[in-house]
Design an enzyme around this catalytic site. Structure first.
Site, PDB file in Angstrom:
ATOM      1  N   GLU A 127       0.832  -1.204   0.000  1.00 21.96           N
ATOM      2  CA  GLU A 127       0.000   0.000   0.000  1.00 21.96           C
ATOM      3  C   GLU A 127       0.869   1.257   0.000  1.00 21.96           C
ATOM      4  O   GLU A 127       0.528   2.258  -0.621  1.00 21.96           O
ATOM      5  CB  GLU A 127      -0.958   0.020   1.184  1.00 21.96           C
ATOM      6  CG  GLU A 127      -1.910   1.195   1.111  1.00 21.96           C
ATOM      7  CD  GLU A 127      -3.162   1.039   1.944  1.00 21.96           C
ATOM      8  OE1 GLU A 127      -4.020   1.931   1.830  1.00 21.96           O
ATOM      9  OE2 GLU A 127      -3.283   0.057   2.692  1.00 21.96           O
ATOM     10  N   GLY A 186      -6.719   5.683  -0.448  1.00 17.23           N
ATOM     11  CA  GLY A 186      -6.891   4.288  -0.831  1.00 17.23           C
ATOM     12  C   GLY A 186      -8.356   3.889  -0.764  1.00 17.23           C
ATOM     13  O   GLY A 186      -9.080   4.314   0.129  1.00 17.23           O
ATOM     14  N   HIS A 213      -0.789 -13.992  -1.262  1.00 13.48           N
ATOM     15  CA  HIS A 213       0.531 -14.342  -0.747  1.00 13.48           C
ATOM     16  C   HIS A 213       0.905 -15.712  -1.303  1.00 13.48           C
ATOM     17  O   HIS A 213       0.191 -16.692  -1.092  1.00 13.48           O
ATOM     18  CB  HIS A 213       0.523 -14.345   0.782  1.00 13.48           C
ATOM     19  CG  HIS A 213       0.077 -13.035   1.356  1.00 13.48           C
ATOM     20  ND1 HIS A 213       0.757 -11.852   1.132  1.00 13.48           N
ATOM     21  CD2 HIS A 213      -0.984 -12.716   2.126  1.00 13.48           C
ATOM     22  CE1 HIS A 213       0.135 -10.874   1.760  1.00 13.48           C
ATOM     23  NE2 HIS A 213      -0.928 -11.370   2.368  1.00 13.48           N
ATOM     24  N   SER A 248       6.448 -17.819   1.421  1.00 14.00           N
ATOM     25  CA  SER A 248       6.823 -17.240   2.713  1.00 14.00           C
ATOM     26  C   SER A 248       8.286 -16.800   2.692  1.00 14.00           C
ATOM     27  O   SER A 248       9.083 -17.253   1.882  1.00 14.00           O
ATOM     28  CB  SER A 248       6.581 -18.238   3.842  1.00 14.00           C
ATOM     29  OG  SER A 248       7.324 -19.414   3.636  1.00 14.00           O
ATOM     30  N   HIS A 266      -4.271   0.991 -14.469  1.00 10.69           N
ATOM     31  CA  HIS A 266      -5.188   2.009 -14.992  1.00 10.69           C
ATOM     32  C   HIS A 266      -4.980   3.304 -14.221  1.00 10.69           C
ATOM     33  O   HIS A 266      -4.933   3.292 -12.990  1.00 10.69           O
ATOM     34  CB  HIS A 266      -6.644   1.530 -14.829  1.00 10.69           C
ATOM     35  CG  HIS A 266      -7.663   2.591 -15.089  1.00 10.69           C
ATOM     36  ND1 HIS A 266      -8.012   2.987 -16.348  1.00 10.69           N
ATOM     37  CD2 HIS A 266      -8.396   3.348 -14.238  1.00 10.69           C
ATOM     38  CE1 HIS A 266      -8.929   3.947 -16.273  1.00 10.69           C
ATOM     39  NE2 HIS A 266      -9.179   4.188 -15.000  1.00 10.69           N
ATOM     40  N   GLY A 298      -7.002   6.646 -14.378  1.00  9.51           N
ATOM     41  CA  GLY A 298      -8.065   7.507 -14.880  1.00  9.51           C
ATOM     42  C   GLY A 298      -8.062   8.845 -14.158  1.00  9.51           C
ATOM     43  O   GLY A 298      -7.193   9.120 -13.332  1.00  9.51           O
TER      44      GLY A 298
END
Length: 140
Positions: A62, A82, A89, A92, A106, A108
């Site tokens: 993030e 966000g 995942h 490991s 994308h 926009g």
């Protein structure tokens, strides 16, 4: 844009006293359509089984996706938030460094969709993440 100066500002000013500092996330590259950051895998980011916690991986993803969205808009006119994040995942990790790279799927006017690949030291894909952000106008 002076990339070295920008990286220094992000890592030492913008990230100061945030989750990114706690997780030792460091932005190492910024380009026109991508952002790359690293995070060490150690006990700070472990789950109880002494493996990289998926939540720490998502926080890294993030971070790079949101930053990529921020650097691609005029921040004097817009702000970015966000909307949604999903992560798969695949592998490991016990130690080393993980690297996350955000690239646009994308871009926009009001929504951006980013693909974030998180890889281990050997270049193996450990997580594949999609992040959707919204670009909103600042109120005058």
């Amino acid at each position: 844009m002076d990339v070295k100066k920008t990286l220094d500002h992000i890592n030492n000013q913008v990230f100061k006293n945030t989750l990114m500092t706690t997780l030792e996330i460091e932005v190492v590259e910024i380009g026109k359509d991508y952002v790359v950051a690293t995070m060490p895998v150690n006990s700070k980011v472990y789950q109880p089984d002494a493996l990289l916690h998926g939540g720490a991986t998502v926080a890294l993803a993030e971070t790079v996706g949101s930053l990529a969205s921020h650097v691609s808009v005029d921040l004097e006119k817009y702000y970015v938030k966000g909307l949604e994040i999903t992560a798969n995942h695949l592998k490991s990790v016990k130690n080393g460094l993980v690297t996350a790279t955000a690239k646009p799927i994308h871009k926009g006017k009001t929504t951006h969709l980013w693909e974030v690949k998180v890889e281990n030291d050997q270049g193996d894909l450990i997580s594949l993440v999609k992040l959707t952000t919204i670009v909103l106008p600042k109120k005058k």
